[in-house]
Design a protein around this motif. Structure first.
Motif, PDB file in Angstrom:
ATOM      1  N   GLY A  29      35.369  29.059  49.241  1.00 51.25           N
ATOM      2  CA  GLY A  29      35.622  29.450  47.867  1.00 51.25           C
ATOM      3  C   GLY A  29      34.720  28.748  46.866  1.00 51.25           C
ATOM      4  O   GLY A  29      34.208  27.647  47.109  1.00 51.25           O
ATOM      5  N   ASP A 120      34.993  32.693  42.378  1.00 52.45           N
ATOM      6  CA  ASP A 120      36.141  33.407  42.951  1.00 52.45           C
ATOM      7  C   ASP A 120      37.361  33.270  42.056  1.00 52.45           C
ATOM      8  O   ASP A 120      38.222  34.148  42.035  1.00 52.45           O
ATOM      9  N   THR A 144      37.391  38.496  37.097  1.00 47.35           N
ATOM     10  CA  THR A 144      37.540  37.245  37.843  1.00 47.35           C
ATOM     11  C   THR A 144      38.886  36.627  37.499  1.00 47.35           C
ATOM     12  O   THR A 144      39.207  36.481  36.318  1.00 47.35           O
ATOM     13  N   LEU A 210      42.584  31.862  46.173  1.00 46.94           N
ATOM     14  CA  LEU A 210      41.503  31.731  47.154  1.00 46.94           C
ATOM     15  C   LEU A 210      41.986  32.025  48.564  1.00 46.94           C
ATOM     16  O   LEU A 210      41.340  32.756  49.321  1.00 46.94           O
TER      17      LEU A 210
END
Length: 248
Positions: A29, A120, A144, A210
């Motif tokens: 991540g 991420d 995002t 994540l």
């Protein structure tokens, strides 16, 4: 993962919700942390300890003695250093496998947008209303996920905005409902462990995004009262007239 990683993150891997697959996603991540003060310090340290592959730290401020009451990534020896660089040193001492990228000046909208697009998940650990709105608008545009936290006096709040979900509100939707006071700790004070509570919760929500486990706080606002040690949760709905996300 190699044998060292399997051992290091074994307590995560033992959790059926996380398992090896979730930990591998965490290790690959990329997280953008904007602000490495009271909230960003515990959030960044917990993310590094949890094995996040890349942490991008943005902060143009320097460490002052008054910060040390609550900003646990910094030390007396690093007073006068940039906060992002100071936190990077703390992360290096904690986990050398986490790659850290540091920005020591305020990013332009274009540069911030690039970093948000690459991330991420984004953590808003700022105390500036203008910056919060800018981060939110760019996260909406890039779709995002954004983990937003705040702490002041003896009160904290946290939520997750994720416009990959069409029903998710954004920060502007919340602002229209609650009215942001735009107060800083230097103006109003804050109890030191409170920022740790909220910052740790931000790290937790980021790991859920994540690792793709649990239920992130999308559409829910957590409110923490440190006086009574109580959490309350409110449902948040998307504002269909929101000037930022209504057309997304």
């Amino acid at each position: 993962m190699n044998d060292d990683q399997l051992l290091r993150y074994s307590r995560h891997i033992m959790l059926p919700q996380v398992d090896i697959a979730g930990q591998e996603r965490i290790c690959h991540g990329r997280v953008l942390v904007v602000g490495v003060g009271g909230l960003g310090s515990p959030a960044a340290l917990y993310l590094a300890a949890s094995g996040v592959g890349t942490l991008v730290l943005v902060d143009d401020d320097t460490v002052e003695i008054s910060n040390l009451q609550r900003q646990i990534a910094h030390t007396e020896h690093r007073i006068g250093e940039n906060k992002a660089e100071s936190a990077a040193k703390a992360i290096a001492d904690l986990n050398t496998t986490t790659q850290v990228e540091v920005f020591t000046s305020r990013l332009s909208e274009h540069a911030l947008g690039e970093q948000i697009q690459r991330a991420d998940v984004v953590l808003d650990c700022t105390d500036n209303f203008t910056t919060r709105k800018q981060i939110n608008a760019l996260c909406v545009q890039m779709q995002t996920p954004l983990v937003s936290g705040a702490a002041i006096r003896l009160e904290g709040q946290i939520t997750v905005f994720d416009k990959r979900d069409a029903e998710s509100p954004c920060y502007q939707c919340l602002y229209q409902l609650t009215d942001d006071e735009n107060l800083s700790c230097s103006q109003s004070g804050v109890l030191s462990p409170l920022v740790g509570v909220v910052g740790a919760m931000q790290a937790l929500e980021a790991l859920k995004v994540l690792g793709k486990f649990g239920t992130p706080l999308v559409g829910r606002l957590g409110l923490y009262d440190a006086v009574f040690g109580e959490w309350r949760y409110m449902k948040l709905k998307r504002d269909t007239q929101c000037e930022v996300c209504a057309t997304i």
